[in-house]
Design a protein around this motif. Structure first.
Motif, PDB file in Angstrom:
ATOM      1  N   SER A   1       3.761  35.091  36.660  1.00 22.85           N
ATOM      2  CA  SER A   1       3.600  36.063  37.411  1.00 22.85           C
ATOM      3  C   SER A   1       4.632  36.940  38.351  1.00 22.85           C
ATOM      4  O   SER A   1       4.523  37.736  39.491  1.00 22.85           O
ATOM      5  CB  SER A   1       2.491  36.347  38.324  1.00 22.85           C
ATOM      6  N   SER A   2       5.739  36.879  38.158  1.00 23.23           N
ATOM      7  CA  SER A   2       7.095  37.222  38.755  1.00 23.23           C
ATOM      8  C   SER A   2       7.235  38.532  38.286  1.00 23.23           C
ATOM      9  O   SER A   2       8.435  38.943  38.879  1.00 23.23           O
ATOM     10  CB  SER A   2       7.723  35.192  39.197  1.00 23.23           C
ATOM     11  N   GLY A   3       6.646  39.073  36.859  1.00 25.28           N
ATOM     12  CA  GLY A   3       7.739  40.196  36.177  1.00 25.28           C
ATOM     13  C   GLY A   3       7.556  41.478  37.271  1.00 25.28           C
ATOM     14  O   GLY A   3       6.646  41.334  38.393  1.00 25.28           O
ATOM     15  N   ASP A   4       7.860  42.340  36.002  1.00 27.47           N
ATOM     16  CA  ASP A   4       7.562  43.772  36.466  1.00 27.47           C
ATOM     17  C   ASP A   4       6.221  44.544  36.481  1.00 27.47           C
ATOM     18  O   ASP A   4       6.292  45.127  35.319  1.00 27.47           O
ATOM     19  CB  ASP A   4       8.036  44.601  36.650  1.00 27.47           C
TER      20      ASP A   4
ATOM     21  N   PHE B   1       4.372  47.768  33.914  1.00 25.72           N
ATOM     22  CA  PHE B   1       3.428  46.957  33.535  1.00 25.72           C
ATOM     23  C   PHE B   1       2.168  47.190  33.098  1.00 25.72           C
ATOM     24  O   PHE B   1       1.810  47.818  31.967  1.00 25.72           O
ATOM     25  CB  PHE B   1       3.355  45.144  32.731  1.00 25.72           C
ATOM     26  N   VAL B   2       1.704  46.960  33.896  1.00 22.25           N
ATOM     27  CA  VAL B   2       0.368  48.287  34.276  1.00 22.25           C
ATOM     28  C   VAL B   2       0.269  49.516  34.101  1.00 22.25           C
ATOM     29  O   VAL B   2      -0.697  50.147  33.939  1.00 22.25           O
ATOM     30  CB  VAL B   2      -0.251  47.876  35.325  1.00 22.25           C
ATOM     31  N   GLU B   3       1.339  49.953  34.327  1.00 23.62           N
ATOM     32  CA  GLU B   3       1.040  51.812  33.858  1.00 23.62           C
ATOM     33  C   GLU B   3       1.871  51.871  32.273  1.00 23.62           C
ATOM     34  O   GLU B   3       1.476  53.321  32.101  1.00 23.62           O
ATOM     35  CB  GLU B   3       2.697  52.064  34.969  1.00 23.62           C
ATOM     36  N   GLN B   4       1.837  51.107  32.007  1.00 20.14           N
ATOM     37  CA  GLN B   4       2.348  51.940  30.338  1.00 20.14           C
ATOM     38  C   GLN B   4       1.665  50.751  29.409  1.00 20.14           C
ATOM     39  O   GLN B   4       1.504  51.341  28.092  1.00 20.14           O
ATOM     40  CB  GLN B   4       4.224  51.174  30.514  1.00 20.14           C
ATOM     41  N   ILE B   5       0.803  49.757  29.852  1.00 22.68           N
ATOM     42  CA  ILE B   5       0.222  48.730  28.878  1.00 22.68           C
ATOM     43  C   ILE B   5      -0.973  48.880  28.989  1.00 22.68           C
ATOM     44  O   ILE B   5      -1.746  48.598  30.038  1.00 22.68           O
ATOM     45  CB  ILE B   5       0.448  47.344  28.843  1.00 22.68           C
ATOM     46  N   ASP B   6      -2.078  48.848  27.348  1.00 26.06           N
ATOM     47  CA  ASP B   6      -3.328  49.239  27.497  1.00 26.06           C
ATOM     48  C   ASP B   6      -3.882  47.971  27.370  1.00 26.06           C
ATOM     49  O   ASP B   6      -3.849  47.077  27.107  1.00 26.06           O
ATOM     50  CB  ASP B   6      -3.584  49.704  25.711  1.00 26.06           C
ATOM     51  N   PRO B   7      -5.182  47.864  28.805  1.00 26.60           N
ATOM     52  CA  PRO B   7      -5.883  46.819  29.305  1.00 26.60           C
ATOM     53  C   PRO B   7      -6.614  46.781  28.010  1.00 26.60           C
ATOM     54  O   PRO B   7      -7.125  45.313  27.797  1.00 26.60           O
ATOM     55  CB  PRO B   7      -6.135  46.912  30.561  1.00 26.60           C
ATOM     56  N   GLN B   8      -6.977  47.151  27.076  1.00 29.28           N
ATOM     57  CA  GLN B   8      -8.031  46.916  25.930  1.00 29.28           C
ATOM     58  C   GLN B   8      -7.045  46.213  25.349  1.00 29.28           C
ATOM     59  O   GLN B   8      -8.053  45.366  25.074  1.00 29.28           O
ATOM     60  CB  GLN B   8      -8.871  47.991  25.247  1.00 29.28           C
ATOM     61  N   ARG B   9      -6.076  46.521  24.804  1.00 31.06           N
ATOM     62  CA  ARG B   9      -5.379  45.486  23.640  1.00 31.06           C
ATOM     63  C   ARG B   9      -4.585  44.379  24.189  1.00 31.06           C
ATOM     64  O   ARG B   9      -4.398  44.022  23.626  1.00 31.06           O
ATOM     65  CB  ARG B   9      -4.303  46.375  23.153  1.00 31.06           C
TER      66      ARG B   9
ATOM     67  N   ARG C   1      -1.513  39.509  43.642  1.00 25.85           N
ATOM     68  CA  ARG C   1      -1.177  40.373  42.311  1.00 25.85           C
ATOM     69  C   ARG C   1      -2.075  40.071  41.358  1.00 25.85           C
ATOM     70  O   ARG C   1      -2.400  40.888  40.235  1.00 25.85           O
ATOM     71  CB  ARG C   1       0.093  39.380  41.654  1.00 25.85           C
ATOM     72  N   VAL C   2      -2.968  39.034  41.450  1.00 21.83           N
ATOM     73  CA  VAL C   2      -3.926  39.180  41.070  1.00 21.83           C
ATOM     74  C   VAL C   2      -5.040  39.860  41.040  1.00 21.83           C
ATOM     75  O   VAL C   2      -5.371  41.283  40.222  1.00 21.83           O
ATOM     76  CB  VAL C   2      -4.809  37.703  40.887  1.00 21.83           C
ATOM     77  N   ILE C   3      -5.306  40.818  41.857  1.00 23.28           N
ATOM     78  CA  ILE C   3      -6.127  41.484  42.273  1.00 23.28           C
ATOM     79  C   ILE C   3      -5.925  42.750  41.910  1.00 23.28           C
ATOM     80  O   ILE C   3      -6.609  43.505  41.476  1.00 23.28           O
ATOM     81  CB  ILE C   3      -6.493  41.437  43.921  1.00 23.28           C
ATOM     82  N   PHE C   4      -3.953  43.212  42.495  1.00 22.46           N
ATOM     83  CA  PHE C   4      -3.807  43.971  41.414  1.00 22.46           C
ATOM     84  C   PHE C   4      -3.415  44.313  40.165  1.00 22.46           C
ATOM     85  O   PHE C   4      -4.139  45.723  39.718  1.00 22.46           O
ATOM     86  CB  PHE C   4      -2.103  44.448  42.309  1.00 22.46           C
ATOM     87  N   ILE C   5      -3.733  43.380  39.132  1.00 26.10           N
ATOM     88  CA  ILE C   5      -3.821  42.946  37.662  1.00 26.10           C
ATOM     89  C   ILE C   5      -5.724  43.815  37.435  1.00 26.10           C
ATOM     90  O   ILE C   5      -5.896  44.796  36.410  1.00 26.10           O
ATOM     91  CB  ILE C   5      -3.417  42.482  36.753  1.00 26.10           C
TER      92      ILE C   5
END
Length: 567
Positions: A92-95, A99-107, A127-131
């Protein structure tokens, strides 16, 4: 329709952490030679070949740390379009913001691992709350490394408090001359969640297994094996070979243990309910309702409590400015300070306060102040350990206060420092040691690291920002020194902004909105680099933060304030 095959892809052997319980500890340089770096388009073509042969696969991506891989988010974006589902294991140290702006959480799901040697639980929870707020599912993992066992219940309680579960993973390896998981005591087995039934389940040697037929592991160099437990003892071929194929039939298991269910196509571990939730296409959960007293917008402050120190380290920001800085100090009784901090609570809810200075323990009635303050807000104290640690341990609740211990060998004796650190550790305080990579101190890093780590104490480095013998740092570190320092720093952004000195100027930043520095005289600034740009006064009734994030105005971000960047 469910997938026919599952692949676990060790995307690369490289990581920004150096956890002592990792499979690759001490072997990163050797294993890194196996990494292959291809473009997103090239990887897509290879994975399309797998899809055409077996249908959309279930894909587990791990490493190393996958977010380090060049163009990682773009690769995930492309692969998620052709895979049944992608699950990523990360520290969880990455960007995560991009990631959440560009990736579909359904996939795609994110399975995050908490690594206490390089992370703070409160930061991990944030970070957990964020995702979760961006609808990403995935389990939260924690390795039951023997030195961590005493903290497991506290970790689980804090994770449960936000409505999550911490998945405890047994440690496989040697610690203290004992082989685990067999060396766990009965009480420890119950704590970790393993029993004789669990041991019977993971002992699969000789049983018919679908690993290699319905599931396989891909190494960074493209070699494919049945599973991680067998390793290269039974290679199936090369991922890049157009004629690559899985086995036609199951074969007897050749591994002593199979703790990861590598023969399964879909996750079946009862603890992995978060990933299962994605696969079952359950309705999206509503955002969690905030409990009373929780941060309304995850606000935290750095509080320079006073500009006074009993050390005179030549590398300190204030080395030639202590007398001038001392004129700004304000000395209130603890009760007076609490009036102001309760006003913050009334306005913003519970916040996190990182207290620094100078040396905080020199502030009058400091321990009494911390006792009162930690009943309302969460607190972290940065100290040189010259203060009254014995009284601190007696008076302060270790569940409410974290310490950041700065070891300065010019003024501290290692044995006396160690004695106090162990006193904190034995009392249950979360307290790691930070050591400055000041050029004259570089040669002693490994010696001090070994001393602290053999006593179970986390050891980290900070890069030196300043001038030494006519050279400016960190830009004057040699490539070898940068490579040496890098693993001690943890998250990727810390390497970019703290070690390499890249400029954040112009990027949208929450400093001033979700974070601020309170100076010793009560003036409030966005961050330490904008010391002359006052946004408010903490001691005034109308104290306030900014209404929104604004572009960064600083040329550099040498401390950890870069965590407030939004892009």
């Amino acid at each position: 329709m469910e997938p026919k095959v599952r692949f676990t892809w060790n995307m690369l052997y490289d990581c920004n952490y150096r956890c002592s319980y990792c499979f690759f500890e001490g072997k990163w340089q050797e294993y890194r030679k196996r990494n292959i770096y291809l473009s997103p388009a090239e990887w897509l073509e290879y994975w399309k070949a797998i899809r055409d042969k077996y249908g959309p696969p279930y894909l587990n991506i791990t490493g190393g740390e996958p977010f380090i891989y060049p163009n990682f988010i773009e690769i995930i974006n492309k692969l998620s379009q052709i895979c049944y589902h992608v699950d990523i294991s990360s520290n969880s140290s990455g960007d995560l913001k991009t990631f959440v702006e560009q990736i579909d959480p359904q996939r795609v799901s994110l399975s995050l691992s908490f690594q206490p040697q390089f992370d703070i639980l409160e930061d991990f929870i944030e970070r957990v709350i964020f995702i979760r707020n961006h609808k990403f599912e995935g389990c939260l993992n924690f390795v039951a490394y023997p030195p961590f066992l005493k903290d497991i219940r506290a970790y689980k309680d804090k994770i449960n408090f936000i409505g999550e579960n911490l998945k405890i993973i047994p440690f496989f390896g040697i610690y203290g001359g004992r082989t685990y998981p067999g060396a766990y005591t009965q009480e420890e087995k119950e704590l970790v969640g393993i029993s004789e039934a669990w041991f019977a389940k993971v002992r699969k040697k000789g049983s018919l297994c679908h690993a290699g037929q319905k599931a396989a592991l891909i190494f960074p160099d493209g070699k494919v094996t049945r599973c991680g437990q067998v390793g290269e003892n039974m290679l199936l071929g090369t991922f890049f070979d157009p004629d690559f194929k899985l086995l036609d039939n199951p074969l007897p298991c050749d591994a002593e243990f199979c703790p990861c269910d590598e023969d399964k196509v879909l996750p079946t571990d009862g603890n992995d309910s978060a990933t299962a939730k994605v696969l079952e296409n359950k309705s999206e959960t509503e955002p969690k309702i905030q409990s009373e007293g929780e941060p309304k917008r995850s606000i935290y402050f750095t509080w320079d409590i006073h500009y006074k120190c009993n050390f005179r380290c030549p590398y300190c920001w204030f080395f030639r400015g202590w007398a001038e800085g001392a004129r700004r100090n304000i000395y209130f009784a603890p009760e007076e300070w609490m009036k102001h901090w309760k006003r913050v609570y009334d306005k913003y809810g519970k916040v996190h306060i990182e207290i620094t200075g100078g040396e905080p323990f020199l502030y009058p009635n400091f321990i009494e102040l911390i006792k009162l303050l930690s009943d309302v807000h969460s607190v972290k104290v940065t100290t040189n350990m010259s203060g009254d640690i014995e009284t601190f341990v007696r008076e302060i609740d270790p569940k409410k206060v974290i310490l950041d211990l700065n070891f300065h060998p010019l003024f501290s004796d290692i044995d006396a420092f160690m004695k106090k650190t162990l006193l904190l550790k034995d009392a249950g305080f979360k307290a790691g040691v930070c050591y400055l990579a000041y050029p004259p101190q570089m040669t002693r890093i490994n010696m001090f690291k070994e001393r602290f780590e053999e006593n179970g104490i986390n050891f980290a480095l900070a890069a030196f920002w300043g001038e030494y013998r006519g050279k400016r740092y960190p830009e004057s570190y040699t490539p070898e020194e940068i490579e040496f320092i890098r693993p001690f720093l943890g998250d990727i952004d810390r390497i970019v902004y703290h070690l390499k000195g890249e400029s954040p100027k112009g990027k949208l930043c929450n400093a001033g909105y979700k974070y601020a520095v309170i100076q010793a005289d009560g003036k409030v600034i966005r961050c330490g680099q904008l010391a002359d740009k006052i946004i408010s006064n903490f001691l005034h009734e109308d104290f306030h933060l900014l209404d929104k994030a604004e572009p960064c105005e600083a040329e550099h971000c040498p401390c950890n304030e870069y965590v407030n960047l939004s892009n």
